[in-house]
Design a protein around this motif. Structure first.
Motif, PDB file in Angstrom:
ATOM      1  N   GLN A   4      48.589 -51.436  10.570  1.00 55.99           N
ATOM      2  CA  GLN A   4      47.765 -52.439  11.924  1.00 55.99           C
ATOM      3  C   GLN A   4      48.053 -52.795  12.749  1.00 55.99           C
ATOM      4  OE1 GLN A   4      44.337 -54.269   9.650  1.00 55.99           O
ATOM      5  NE2 GLN A   4      43.357 -54.735  11.909  1.00 55.99           N
ATOM      6  N   PRO A   5      48.160 -51.973  13.553  1.00 56.72           N
ATOM      7  CA  PRO A   5      48.788 -53.183  15.093  1.00 56.72           C
ATOM      8  C   PRO A   5      48.629 -54.530  14.892  1.00 56.72           C
ATOM      9  CG  PRO A   5      47.150 -51.839  15.647  1.00 56.72           C
ATOM     10  CD  PRO A   5      47.054 -51.146  14.533  1.00 56.72           C
ATOM     11  N   VAL A   6      49.860 -55.396  15.576  1.00 55.39           N
ATOM     12  CA  VAL A   6      49.225 -57.060  16.001  1.00 55.39           C
ATOM     13  C   VAL A   6      49.013 -57.139  17.105  1.00 55.39           C
ATOM     14  CG1 VAL A   6      49.901 -57.684  13.772  1.00 55.39           C
ATOM     15  CG2 VAL A   6      52.263 -57.494  15.560  1.00 55.39           C
ATOM     16  N   SER A   7      48.181 -58.233  17.553  1.00 55.64           N
ATOM     17  CA  SER A   7      48.613 -58.551  18.862  1.00 55.64           C
ATOM     18  C   SER A   7      49.549 -59.380  19.559  1.00 55.64           C
ATOM     19  CB  SER A   7      47.255 -59.991  19.217  1.00 55.64           C
ATOM     20  OG  SER A   7      47.312 -60.004  20.040  1.00 55.64           O
ATOM     21  N   ALA A   8      50.157 -59.013  20.437  1.00 55.65           N
ATOM     22  CA  ALA A   8      51.406 -58.983  21.314  1.00 55.65           C
ATOM     23  C   ALA A   8      50.688 -61.098  21.482  1.00 55.65           C
ATOM     24  CB  ALA A   8      51.470 -58.551  22.434  1.00 55.65           C
ATOM     25  N   ASP A   9      49.828 -61.897  21.876  1.00 52.45           N
ATOM     26  CA  ASP A   9      49.843 -62.755  22.429  1.00 52.45           C
ATOM     27  C   ASP A   9      49.386 -64.022  20.654  1.00 52.45           C
ATOM     28  OD1 ASP A   9      49.503 -62.391  24.576  1.00 52.45           O
ATOM     29  OD2 ASP A   9      47.108 -61.174  24.567  1.00 52.45           O
ATOM     30  N   THR A  10      48.955 -63.209  19.690  1.00 54.63           N
ATOM     31  CA  THR A  10      48.349 -63.586  18.487  1.00 54.63           C
ATOM     32  C   THR A  10      49.684 -63.749  17.514  1.00 54.63           C
ATOM     33  OG1 THR A  10      46.566 -62.792  17.775  1.00 54.63           O
ATOM     34  CG2 THR A  10      46.336 -64.553  19.801  1.00 54.63           C
ATOM     35  N   GLY A  11      49.815 -62.489  17.419  1.00 53.82           N
ATOM     36  CA  GLY A  11      50.634 -61.979  16.100  1.00 53.82           C
ATOM     37  C   GLY A  11      49.426 -62.033  15.170  1.00 53.82           C
ATOM     38  N   ALA A  12      48.297 -62.209  15.253  1.00 53.02           N
ATOM     39  CA  ALA A  12      46.874 -61.346  14.444  1.00 53.02           C
ATOM     40  C   ALA A  12      47.215 -60.048  14.092  1.00 53.02           C
ATOM     41  CB  ALA A  12      45.600 -61.954  15.232  1.00 53.02           C
ATOM     42  N   GLU A  13      46.291 -59.320  13.199  1.00 59.82           N
ATOM     43  CA  GLU A  13      46.286 -58.450  13.688  1.00 59.82           C
ATOM     44  C   GLU A  13      44.771 -57.566  13.800  1.00 59.82           C
ATOM     45  OE1 GLU A  13      45.148 -57.603   8.972  1.00 59.82           O
ATOM     46  OE2 GLU A  13      47.361 -56.952   8.718  1.00 59.82           O
ATOM     47  N   ILE A  14      44.754 -56.237  14.650  1.00 60.27           N
ATOM     48  CA  ILE A  14      44.279 -55.419  15.102  1.00 60.27           C
ATOM     49  C   ILE A  14      42.913 -55.600  14.397  1.00 60.27           C
ATOM     50  CG2 ILE A  14      43.423 -53.646  16.919  1.00 60.27           C
ATOM     51  CD1 ILE A  14      46.514 -54.125  18.217  1.00 60.27           C
ATOM     52  N   PRO A  15      41.466 -55.996  15.038  1.00 63.47           N
ATOM     53  CA  PRO A  15      40.914 -55.645  13.921  1.00 63.47           C
ATOM     54  C   PRO A  15      40.493 -54.082  14.179  1.00 63.47           C
ATOM     55  CG  PRO A  15      39.867 -56.529  16.562  1.00 63.47           C
ATOM     56  CD  PRO A  15      41.919 -56.507  16.179  1.00 63.47           C
ATOM     57  N   TYR A  16      39.658 -53.600  12.982  1.00 57.29           N
ATOM     58  CA  TYR A  16      39.295 -52.058  13.064  1.00 57.29           C
ATOM     59  C   TYR A  16      38.133 -51.806  13.544  1.00 57.29           C
ATOM     60  CZ  TYR A  16      43.133 -51.464   8.880  1.00 57.29           C
ATOM     61  OH  TYR A  16      43.976 -51.450   8.611  1.00 57.29           O
ATOM     62  N   ASP A  17      38.028 -52.559  14.653  1.00 53.32           N
ATOM     63  CA  ASP A  17      36.945 -51.976  15.486  1.00 53.32           C
ATOM     64  C   ASP A  17      37.327 -51.984  16.627  1.00 53.32           C
ATOM     65  OD1 ASP A  17      37.262 -54.369  15.932  1.00 53.32           O
ATOM     66  OD2 ASP A  17      35.240 -55.344  16.146  1.00 53.32           O
ATOM     67  N   SER A  18      39.250 -51.579  16.621  1.00 51.12           N
ATOM     68  CA  SER A  18      39.463 -50.757  17.754  1.00 51.12           C
ATOM     69  C   SER A  18      39.275 -49.862  18.355  1.00 51.12           C
ATOM     70  CB  SER A  18      40.763 -51.110  17.433  1.00 51.12           C
ATOM     71  OG  SER A  18      41.897 -50.518  17.158  1.00 51.12           O
ATOM     72  N   PRO A  19      39.927 -49.291  19.406  1.00 49.02           N
ATOM     73  CA  PRO A  19      39.450 -48.054  19.528  1.00 49.02           C
ATOM     74  C   PRO A  19      39.661 -46.660  18.628  1.00 49.02           C
ATOM     75  CG  PRO A  19      39.585 -49.813  21.760  1.00 49.02           C
ATOM     76  CD  PRO A  19      39.781 -50.156  20.670  1.00 49.02           C
ATOM     77  N   GLU A  20      40.605 -47.340  18.057  1.00 45.80           N
ATOM     78  CA  GLU A  20      41.254 -45.791  17.275  1.00 45.80           C
ATOM     79  C   GLU A  20      41.040 -46.010  15.971  1.00 45.80           C
ATOM     80  OE1 GLU A  20      45.842 -46.546  15.360  1.00 45.80           O
ATOM     81  OE2 GLU A  20      45.264 -48.552  16.993  1.00 45.80           O
ATOM     82  N   HIS A  21      39.491 -46.730  15.900  1.00 44.47           N
ATOM     83  CA  HIS A  21      38.989 -46.686  13.927  1.00 44.47           C
ATOM     84  C   HIS A  21      37.677 -45.924  14.509  1.00 44.47           C
ATOM     85  CE1 HIS A  21      42.449 -48.476  12.033  1.00 44.47           C
ATOM     86  NE2 HIS A  21      42.559 -49.404  13.354  1.00 44.47           N
ATOM     87  N   ARG A  22      37.385 -46.865  15.443  1.00 48.99           N
ATOM     88  CA  ARG A  22      36.191 -46.117  16.085  1.00 48.99           C
ATOM     89  C   ARG A  22      35.803 -44.635  16.729  1.00 48.99           C
ATOM     90  NH1 ARG A  22      36.165 -51.174  19.131  1.00 48.99           N
ATOM     91  NH2 ARG A  22      35.827 -49.684  21.538  1.00 48.99           N
ATOM     92  N   SER A  23      36.939 -44.108  17.395  1.00 47.73           N
ATOM     93  CA  SER A  23      36.522 -43.173  18.090  1.00 47.73           C
ATOM     94  C   SER A  23      37.333 -42.087  17.808  1.00 47.73           C
ATOM     95  CB  SER A  23      37.687 -43.588  19.686  1.00 47.73           C
ATOM     96  OG  SER A  23      37.719 -42.177  20.509  1.00 47.73           O
ATOM     97  N   PRO A  24      36.525 -41.035  17.338  1.00 47.62           N
ATOM     98  CA  PRO A  24      36.784 -39.548  16.734  1.00 47.62           C
ATOM     99  C   PRO A  24      37.957 -38.837  17.883  1.00 47.62           C
ATOM    100  CG  PRO A  24      34.507 -40.019  16.423  1.00 47.62           C
ATOM    101  CD  PRO A  24      34.842 -40.691  17.689  1.00 47.62           C
ATOM    102  N   PHE A  25      37.897 -39.376  19.256  1.00 47.59           N
ATOM    103  CA  PHE A  25      38.709 -38.677  19.805  1.00 47.59           C
ATOM    104  C   PHE A  25      39.726 -39.160  19.783  1.00 47.59           C
ATOM    105  CE2 PHE A  25      41.164 -38.281  23.502  1.00 47.59           C
ATOM    106  CZ  PHE A  25      40.755 -37.094  23.948  1.00 47.59           C
ATOM    107  N   TRP A  26      39.900 -39.940  19.887  1.00 47.05           N
ATOM    108  CA  TRP A  26      41.064 -40.901  19.316  1.00 47.05           C
ATOM    109  C   TRP A  26      42.235 -40.491  17.812  1.00 47.05           C
ATOM    110  CZ3 TRP A  26      43.406 -46.539  21.153  1.00 47.05           C
ATOM    111  CH2 TRP A  26      42.810 -46.702  22.116  1.00 47.05           C
ATOM    112  N   GLN A  27      41.185 -40.336  16.966  1.00 46.64           N
ATOM    113  CA  GLN A  27      41.688 -40.044  15.327  1.00 46.64           C
ATOM    114  C   GLN A  27      42.388 -38.910  15.939  1.00 46.64           C
ATOM    115  OE1 GLN A  27      38.656 -40.281  13.016  1.00 46.64           O
ATOM    116  NE2 GLN A  27      39.245 -43.557  13.483  1.00 46.64           N
ATOM    117  N   TRP A  28      41.750 -37.904  16.711  1.00 50.97           N
ATOM    118  CA  TRP A  28      41.782 -36.158  16.595  1.00 50.97           C
ATOM    119  C   TRP A  28      42.851 -36.039  17.904  1.00 50.97           C
ATOM    120  CZ3 TRP A  28      42.397 -33.226  21.121  1.00 50.97           C
ATOM    121  CH2 TRP A  28      43.470 -32.087  20.731  1.00 50.97           C
TER     122      TRP A  28
END
Length: 157
Positions: A4-28
């Motif tokens: 899971q990618p992390v935020s460059a600002d906080t070091g926190a994990e990027i949430p799973y509601d980010s575009p790649e986790h929501r978008s079938p196009f991003w996944q394809w």
């Protein structure tokens, strides 16, 4: 294993509601978020054989355009909460300038930045580079954002 990618600002994990986790196009397309911050996004995509033009062996321009469009959409999603602040968005203009051909097997990185956050229209700029840091394309996407309309008072005649 998926990392899971992390935020460059906080070091926190990027949430799973980010575009790649929501978008079938991003996944394809294999688009992955590398950085999601307020109005600044970095995404990556590795080219695949089905994305390549038969005639000249370079990446189809539509894939580069889609990468730019997707990165700018992610920029907007980083400053507006879809479903809370806005009900949705759509591209109303997309401009891409192709500077270098992209070869099969290339790893592309698209960096985008929101340059205008308006009430109804947002604009973002992006650049696409390959694994050798060659600037392959630049682009700008303009989006219309949608908001829920306030209910109308129908008691007045």
């Amino acid at each position: 294993m998926t990392t899971q990618p992390v935020s460059a600002d906080t070091g926190a994990e990027i949430p799973y509601d980010s575009p790649e986790h929501r978008s079938p196009f991003w996944q394809w397309a294999g688009i992955h978020a590398k950085k999601l911050a307020d109005g600044v996004v970095e995404v990556s995509m590795e080219t695949r054989p089905e994305m390549i033009n038969v005639g000249n062996g370079s990446l189809h321009g539509g894939m580069t355009a889609a990468l730019i469009d997707s990165a700018v959409a992610a920029c907007i999603s980083s400053v507006y909460r879809v479903g809370v602040d806005i009900t949705g968005m759509t591209t109303i203009d997309l401009n891409v300038t192709y500077l270098e051909p992209v070869r099969p097997g290339s790893q592309l990185v698209c960096r985008s930045k929101l340059v205008r956050k308006g009430k109804n229209v947002c604009v973002g700029d992006a650049e696409v580079r390959d694994q050798n840091d060659r600037l392959c394309a630049v682009g700008r996407a303009t989006y219309m954002v949608f908001r829920e309309r306030a209910p109308q008072d129908r008691s007045r005649g």
